[in-house]
Design a protein around this motif. Structure first.
Motif, mmCIF file in Angstrom:
data_model
loop_
_atom_site.group_PDB
_atom_site.id
_atom_site.type_symbol
_atom_site.label_atom_id
_atom_site.label_comp_id
_atom_site.label_asym_id
_atom_site.label_seq_id
_atom_site.Cartn_x
_atom_site.Cartn_y
_atom_site.Cartn_z
ATOM 1 N N GLY A 106 0.818 -1.207 0.000
ATOM 2 C CA GLY A 106 0.000 0.000 0.000
ATOM 3 C C GLY A 106 0.843 1.244 0.000
ATOM 4 O O GLY A 106 1.965 1.237 0.512
ATOM 5 N N ASP A 107 0.313 2.309 -0.544
ATOM 6 C CA ASP A 107 1.056 3.569 -0.639
ATOM 7 C C ASP A 107 0.603 4.480 0.489
ATOM 8 O O ASP A 107 -0.174 5.420 0.280
ATOM 9 N N LEU A 108 1.104 4.228 1.687
ATOM 10 C CA LEU A 108 0.635 4.978 2.851
ATOM 11 C C LEU A 108 1.146 6.410 2.866
ATOM 12 O O LEU A 108 0.420 7.319 3.268
ATOM 13 N N VAL A 109 2.385 6.636 2.432
ATOM 14 C CA VAL A 109 2.947 7.984 2.477
ATOM 15 C C VAL A 109 2.187 8.910 1.530
ATOM 16 O O VAL A 109 1.787 10.017 1.905
ATOM 17 N N ALA A 110 1.981 8.475 0.296
ATOM 18 C CA ALA A 110 1.236 9.293 -0.666
ATOM 19 C C ALA A 110 -0.203 9.497 -0.214
ATOM 20 O O ALA A 110 -0.779 10.575 -0.395
ATOM 21 N N SER A 111 -0.790 8.465 0.374
ATOM 22 C CA SER A 111 -2.169 8.582 0.848
ATOM 23 C C SER A 111 -2.265 9.573 2.003
ATOM 24 O O SER A 111 -3.200 10.379 2.067
ATOM 25 N N LEU A 112 -1.282 9.511 2.911
ATOM 26 C CA LEU A 112 -1.268 10.455 4.025
ATOM 27 C C LEU A 112 -1.100 11.879 3.520
ATOM 28 O O LEU A 112 -1.783 12.798 3.993
ATOM 29 N N ARG A 113 -0.216 12.067 2.552
ATOM 30 C CA ARG A 113 0.006 13.409 2.000
ATOM 31 C C ARG A 113 -1.277 13.953 1.363
ATOM 32 O O ARG A 113 -1.646 15.113 1.569
ATOM 33 N N ALA A 114 -1.956 13.128 0.590
ATOM 34 C CA ALA A 114 -3.194 13.565 -0.067
ATOM 35 C C ALA A 114 -4.270 13.881 0.965
ATOM 36 O O ALA A 114 -4.978 14.888 0.852
ATOM 37 N N TRP A 115 -4.392 13.037 1.976
ATOM 38 C CA TRP A 115 -5.422 13.243 2.992
ATOM 39 C C TRP A 115 -5.180 14.522 3.777
ATOM 40 O O TRP A 115 -6.107 15.296 4.036
ATOM 41 N N MET B 213 -5.462 5.077 6.325
ATOM 42 C CA MET B 213 -5.217 5.993 7.425
ATOM 43 C C MET B 213 -5.250 5.266 8.768
ATOM 44 O O MET B 213 -4.507 5.635 9.693
ATOM 45 N N ARG B 214 -6.094 4.234 8.886
ATOM 46 C CA ARG B 214 -6.062 3.428 10.111
ATOM 47 C C ARG B 214 -4.726 2.707 10.236
ATOM 48 O O ARG B 214 -4.164 2.590 11.338
ATOM 49 N N ARG B 215 -4.186 2.227 9.107
ATOM 50 C CA ARG B 215 -2.889 1.569 9.122
ATOM 51 C C ARG B 215 -1.784 2.563 9.509
ATOM 52 O O ARG B 215 -0.859 2.211 10.240
ATOM 53 N N VAL B 216 -1.889 3.798 9.040
ATOM 54 C CA VAL B 216 -0.922 4.831 9.428
ATOM 55 C C VAL B 216 -0.934 4.999 10.945
ATOM 56 O O VAL B 216 0.124 5.055 11.596
ATOM 57 N N GLU B 217 -2.123 5.077 11.530
ATOM 58 C CA GLU B 217 -2.244 5.238 12.975
ATOM 59 C C GLU B 217 -1.662 4.035 13.724
ATOM 60 O O GLU B 217 -0.975 4.188 14.737
ATOM 61 N N GLU B 218 -1.938 2.839 13.198
ATOM 62 C CA GLU B 218 -1.441 1.629 13.854
ATOM 63 C C GLU B 218 0.079 1.555 13.801
ATOM 64 O O GLU B 218 0.746 1.222 14.788
ATOM 65 N N ILE B 219 0.655 1.875 12.652
ATOM 66 C CA ILE B 219 2.105 1.778 12.474
ATOM 67 C C ILE B 219 2.831 2.831 13.302
ATOM 68 O O ILE B 219 3.860 2.555 13.923
ATOM 69 N N LEU B 220 2.310 4.063 13.309
ATOM 70 C CA LEU B 220 2.970 5.155 14.031
ATOM 71 C C LEU B 220 2.625 5.167 15.513
ATOM 72 O O LEU B 220 3.332 5.788 16.305
ATOM 73 N N GLY B 221 1.514 4.530 15.872
ATOM 74 C CA GLY B 221 1.073 4.589 17.262
ATOM 75 C C GLY B 221 0.587 5.963 17.645
ATOM 76 O O GLY B 221 0.715 6.378 18.809
ATOM 77 N N ARG B 222 0.041 6.686 16.674
ATOM 78 C CA ARG B 222 -0.455 8.043 16.900
ATOM 79 C C ARG B 222 -1.838 8.192 16.287
ATOM 80 O O ARG B 222 -2.158 7.534 15.289
ATOM 81 N N SER B 223 -2.631 9.087 16.877
ATOM 82 C CA SER B 223 -3.978 9.327 16.382
ATOM 83 C C SER B 223 -4.003 10.522 15.434
ATOM 84 O O SER B 223 -3.505 11.600 15.779
ATOM 85 N N LEU B 224 -4.583 10.324 14.272
ATOM 86 C CA LEU B 224 -4.706 11.423 13.317
ATOM 87 C C LEU B 224 -5.799 12.409 13.728
ATOM 88 O O LEU B 224 -5.970 13.443 13.076
ATOM 89 N N ASP B 225 -6.520 12.104 14.791
ATOM 90 C CA ASP B 225 -7.485 13.066 15.323
ATOM 91 C C ASP B 225 -6.776 14.183 16.096
ATOM 92 O O ASP B 225 -7.372 15.235 16.355
ATOM 93 N N ASP B 226 -5.525 13.959 16.445
ATOM 94 C CA ASP B 226 -4.748 14.943 17.194
ATOM 95 C C ASP B 226 -4.173 15.976 16.223
ATOM 96 O O ASP B 226 -3.390 15.621 15.337
ATOM 97 N N PRO B 227 -4.530 17.252 16.351
ATOM 98 C CA PRO B 227 -4.017 18.272 15.422
ATOM 99 C C PRO B 227 -2.502 18.413 15.470
ATOM 100 O O PRO B 227 -1.872 18.739 14.458
#
Length: 237
Positions: free
Chosen positions: A175-184, A209-223
């Motif tokens: 999966g292309d998580l970096v590009a997906s995160l950048r677009a989001w 984006m859920r995979r991004v959160e799982e891998i980084l151990g961080r919530s994307l809800d946090d500004p």
């Protein structure tokens, strides 16, 4: 408030009576200009730095800016005891040499705000040294962009470390998580718009984006997390 420092890398220790040559001559130029125009000026040596309290837009400030602009054009030859090398007349500047003098200028401030002006001048001086330019005004820094500051090696190292796990994930073709995160992030979390940009279904983007959160151990809800990730992407782009 003006903060000035000798450039060109580390400088030897200097007492108030033995300033590095750019600062000694700068002090003379500023005091002479102020005396000729009848302005009050306070020049305070501070090791390899010089602090100047002068009238905004006056002759002393103009003399400081002019001296700093002309100083990088000169190179170095010889040195006095306890001093960095002095410029040699008619000699060429060394290849890739940093400015011999860096100057930071605060925003205009009254006497009650001298401490704030001192900090602003110091910040502008740091930016001048980082950019390799002779003069930076604090107001110009505030009106500019933070993005050029991301070129700092420490920032890039932080960004590489923050994104490393995502890049390793993508390198295995899962999966292309970096590009997906950048677009989001660039679409301010708008699922449909970001998914359309990537050419995937929004449910696919949500999974990524859920995979991004799982891998980084961080919530994307946090500004703060979103801000750090966006700056990391910009620093490594």
């Amino acid at each position: 408030m003006i903060g000035a420092g000798a450039g060109g890398g580390p400088q030897p220790e200097a007492s108030d009576a033995c300033l590095p040559w750019p600062l000694e001559e700068l002090a003379d130029a500023v005091e002479t200009a102020a005396a000729r125009s009848g302005e009050a000026v306070l020049v305070v040596p501070d090791g390899t730095r010089l602090r100047v309290l002068a009238t905004d837009g006056g002759a002393a400030v103009a003399a400081c800016a002019q001296f700093a602009a002309e100083c990088p054009a000169e190179s170095f030859e010889g040195a006095g005891p306890g001093r960095p090398p002095r410029p040699g007349p008619g000699s060429a500047p060394p290849s890739g040499a940093d400015p011999a003098l860096a100057v930071g200028v605060s925003a205009p401030a009254g006497l009650a705000a001298v401490s704030i002006a001192f900090k602003q001048a110091d910040q502008a001086l740091s930016v001048a040294r980082r950019r390799g330019v002779p003069v930076v005004e604090h107001e110009d820094v505030a009106a500019g962009s933070v993005l050029p500051l991301l070129a700092d090696d420490a920032v890039r190292a932080f960004a590489d470390g923050l994104l490393r796990a995502l890049r390793e994930h993508d390198a295995h073709g899962r999966g292309d998580l970096v590009a997906s995160l950048r677009a989001w992030l660039s679409r301010h979390g708008q699922w449909d718009a970001a998914a359309a940009e990537l050419g995937v279904h929004r449910h696919t983007l949500r999974y990524r984006m859920r995979r991004v959160e799982e891998i980084l151990g961080r919530s994307l809800d946090d500004p703060d997390v979103r801000m750090e990730l966006w700056l990391a992407l910009k620093a490594t782009s």
